[in-house]
Design a protein around this motif. Structure first.
Motif, PDB file in Angstrom:
ATOM      1  N   ALA A 285       0.837  -1.211   0.000  1.00 12.03           N
ATOM      2  CA  ALA A 285       0.000   0.000   0.000  1.00 12.03           C
ATOM      3  C   ALA A 285       0.866   1.253   0.000  1.00 12.03           C
ATOM      4  O   ALA A 285       0.538   2.238  -0.660  1.00 12.03           O
ATOM      5  CB  ALA A 285      -0.928  -0.009   1.213  1.00 12.03           C
ATOM      6  N   GLU A 286       1.987   1.223   0.714  1.00 12.76           N
ATOM      7  CA  GLU A 286       2.886   2.372   0.731  1.00 12.76           C
ATOM      8  C   GLU A 286       3.525   2.603  -0.635  1.00 12.76           C
ATOM      9  O   GLU A 286       3.674   3.735  -1.076  1.00 12.76           O
ATOM     10  CB  GLU A 286       3.979   2.172   1.781  1.00 12.76           C
ATOM     11  N   MET A 287       3.880   1.541  -1.323  1.00 12.99           N
ATOM     12  CA  MET A 287       4.467   1.689  -2.651  1.00 12.99           C
ATOM     13  C   MET A 287       3.464   2.253  -3.653  1.00 12.99           C
ATOM     14  O   MET A 287       3.847   2.974  -4.570  1.00 12.99           O
ATOM     15  CB  MET A 287       5.004   0.350  -3.142  1.00 12.99           C
ATOM     16  N   VAL A 288       2.210   1.964  -3.455  1.00 12.98           N
ATOM     17  CA  VAL A 288       1.185   2.464  -4.367  1.00 12.98           C
ATOM     18  C   VAL A 288       0.878   3.930  -4.080  1.00 12.98           C
ATOM     19  O   VAL A 288       0.684   4.723  -4.996  1.00 12.98           O
ATOM     20  CB  VAL A 288      -0.091   1.600  -4.265  1.00 12.98           C
ATOM     21  N   THR A 289       0.857   4.315  -2.799  1.00 10.86           N
ATOM     22  CA  THR A 289       0.447   5.672  -2.449  1.00 10.86           C
ATOM     23  C   THR A 289       1.597   6.658  -2.332  1.00 10.86           C
ATOM     24  O   THR A 289       1.437   7.824  -2.634  1.00 10.86           O
ATOM     25  CB  THR A 289      -0.327   5.674  -1.121  1.00 10.86           C
ATOM     26  N   THR A 290       2.742   6.248  -1.872  1.00 12.20           N
ATOM     27  CA  THR A 290       3.951   7.065  -1.687  1.00 12.20           C
ATOM     28  C   THR A 290       3.725   8.324  -0.852  1.00 12.20           C
ATOM     29  O   THR A 290       4.256   9.381  -1.158  1.00 12.20           O
ATOM     30  CB  THR A 290       4.586   7.466  -3.034  1.00 12.20           C
ATOM     31  N   VAL A 291       2.961   8.218   0.217  1.00 11.47           N
ATOM     32  CA  VAL A 291       2.753   9.376   1.088  1.00 11.47           C
ATOM     33  C   VAL A 291       3.245   9.121   2.504  1.00 11.47           C
ATOM     34  O   VAL A 291       2.976   9.895   3.395  1.00 11.47           O
ATOM     35  CB  VAL A 291       1.275   9.822   1.107  1.00 11.47           C
ATOM     36  N   TYR A 292       3.972   8.066   2.733  1.00 13.14           N
ATOM     37  CA  TYR A 292       4.578   7.709   4.010  1.00 13.14           C
ATOM     38  C   TYR A 292       3.569   7.474   5.127  1.00 13.14           C
ATOM     39  O   TYR A 292       3.887   7.640   6.291  1.00 13.14           O
ATOM     40  CB  TYR A 292       5.584   8.778   4.482  1.00 13.14           C
ATOM     41  N   VAL A 293       2.344   7.108   4.826  1.00 11.24           N
ATOM     42  CA  VAL A 293       1.372   6.820   5.877  1.00 11.24           C
ATOM     43  C   VAL A 293       1.485   5.365   6.312  1.00 11.24           C
ATOM     44  O   VAL A 293       1.579   5.062   7.495  1.00 11.24           O
ATOM     45  CB  VAL A 293      -0.063   7.145   5.415  1.00 11.24           C
ATOM     46  N   ALA A 294       1.495   4.460   5.388  1.00  8.41           N
ATOM     47  CA  ALA A 294       1.507   3.043   5.729  1.00  8.41           C
ATOM     48  C   ALA A 294       2.894   2.551   6.121  1.00  8.41           C
ATOM     49  O   ALA A 294       3.012   1.487   6.732  1.00  8.41           O
ATOM     50  CB  ALA A 294       0.975   2.226   4.550  1.00  8.41           C
ATOM     51  N   LEU A 295       3.930   3.307   5.816  1.00 16.27           N
ATOM     52  CA  LEU A 295       5.290   2.859   6.096  1.00 16.27           C
ATOM     53  C   LEU A 295       5.525   2.652   7.583  1.00 16.27           C
ATOM     54  O   LEU A 295       6.090   1.643   8.002  1.00 16.27           O
ATOM     55  CB  LEU A 295       6.306   3.849   5.532  1.00 16.27           C
ATOM     56  N   GLY A 296       5.103   3.593   8.401  1.00 16.68           N
ATOM     57  CA  GLY A 296       5.290   3.476   9.844  1.00 16.68           C
ATOM     58  C   GLY A 296       4.574   2.270  10.413  1.00 16.68           C
ATOM     59  O   GLY A 296       5.109   1.542  11.253  1.00 16.68           O
ATOM     60  N   PHE A 297       3.369   2.034   9.956  1.00 22.04           N
ATOM     61  CA  PHE A 297       2.602   0.912  10.469  1.00 22.04           C
ATOM     62  C   PHE A 297       3.123  -0.416   9.919  1.00 22.04           C
ATOM     63  O   PHE A 297       3.031  -1.441  10.593  1.00 22.04           O
ATOM     64  CB  PHE A 297       1.120   1.114  10.173  1.00 22.04           C
ATOM     65  N   ALA A 298       3.705  -0.412   8.738  1.00 23.89           N
ATOM     66  CA  ALA A 298       4.322  -1.626   8.207  1.00 23.89           C
ATOM     67  C   ALA A 298       5.572  -1.980   9.011  1.00 23.89           C
ATOM     68  O   ALA A 298       5.787  -3.148   9.360  1.00 23.89           O
ATOM     69  CB  ALA A 298       4.674  -1.448   6.737  1.00 23.89           C
ATOM     70  N   LEU A 299       6.391  -0.984   9.313  1.00 22.87           N
ATOM     71  CA  LEU A 299       7.583  -1.239  10.127  1.00 22.87           C
ATOM     72  C   LEU A 299       7.203  -1.689  11.534  1.00 22.87           C
ATOM     73  O   LEU A 299       7.866  -2.548  12.122  1.00 22.87           O
ATOM     74  CB  LEU A 299       8.454   0.016  10.174  1.00 22.87           C
ATOM     75  N   ALA A 300       6.137  -1.112  12.072  1.00 20.96           N
ATOM     76  CA  ALA A 300       5.660  -1.544  13.392  1.00 20.96           C
ATOM     77  C   ALA A 300       5.149  -2.984  13.337  1.00 20.96           C
ATOM     78  O   ALA A 300       5.348  -3.745  14.287  1.00 20.96           O
ATOM     79  CB  ALA A 300       4.566  -0.602  13.877  1.00 20.96           C
ATOM     80  N   ALA A 301       4.506  -3.377  12.257  1.00 15.79           N
ATOM     81  CA  ALA A 301       4.035  -4.758  12.121  1.00 15.79           C
ATOM     82  C   ALA A 301       5.214  -5.723  12.055  1.00 15.79           C
ATOM     83  O   ALA A 301       5.144  -6.823  12.615  1.00 15.79           O
ATOM     84  CB  ALA A 301       3.156  -4.894  10.878  1.00 15.79           C
ATOM     85  N   VAL A 302       6.304  -5.312  11.410  1.00 15.84           N
ATOM     86  CA  VAL A 302       7.509  -6.148  11.383  1.00 15.84           C
ATOM     87  C   VAL A 302       8.075  -6.292  12.798  1.00 15.84           C
ATOM     88  O   VAL A 302       8.480  -7.389  13.219  1.00 15.84           O
ATOM     89  CB  VAL A 302       8.566  -5.559  10.418  1.00 15.84           C
TER      90      VAL A 302
END
Length: 110
Positions: free
Chosen positions: A22-39
């Motif tokens: 989702a972050e790669m599709v949107t490129t607005v740095y919203v999902a990146l933080g939550f993806a790293l937290a999920a990792v």
């Protein structure tokens, strides 16, 4: 959590991959933080397998918020350091000799 017969850490890994896509599709740095937290939660659940789902979700939400706030502060500081592309003046692209030729003549002073 044990949904679909998968261990908790694997489910958090799937959540992280979906958020990264989702972050790669949107490129607005919203999902990146939550993806790293999920990792991070996937790694934590792998180390501590009996962690309740509510605790996992709270850790994910808190870490995601912290990482997202950090990334957005970094991004805003990065944008302040460079000029805006919309602040373009066409005269700045001309050499100084041509800038004088394109200025409107001044009316004569009496």
């Amino acid at each position: 959590m044990e949904s679909l017969g998968l261990p908790d850490w694997m489910i958090w890994g799937i959540i992280a991959v979906v958020l990264l896509i989702a972050e790669m599709v949107t490129t607005v740095y919203v999902a990146l933080g939550f993806a790293l937290a999920a990792v991070a939660v996937a790694g934590l659940v792998w180390l501590l397998p009996g962690l309740p789902v509510l605790v996992q979700a709270l850790i994910w939400a808190a870490l995601g918020l912290v990482v997202w706030l950090g990334v957005s502060r970094w991004n805003s500081a990065r944008h302040k350091a460079r000029p805006d592309i919309n602040d373009f003046d066409s005269l700045d692209s001309l050499p100084p000799s041509d800038r004088r030729k394109n200025t409107p003549p001044t009316p004569p002073q009496d």
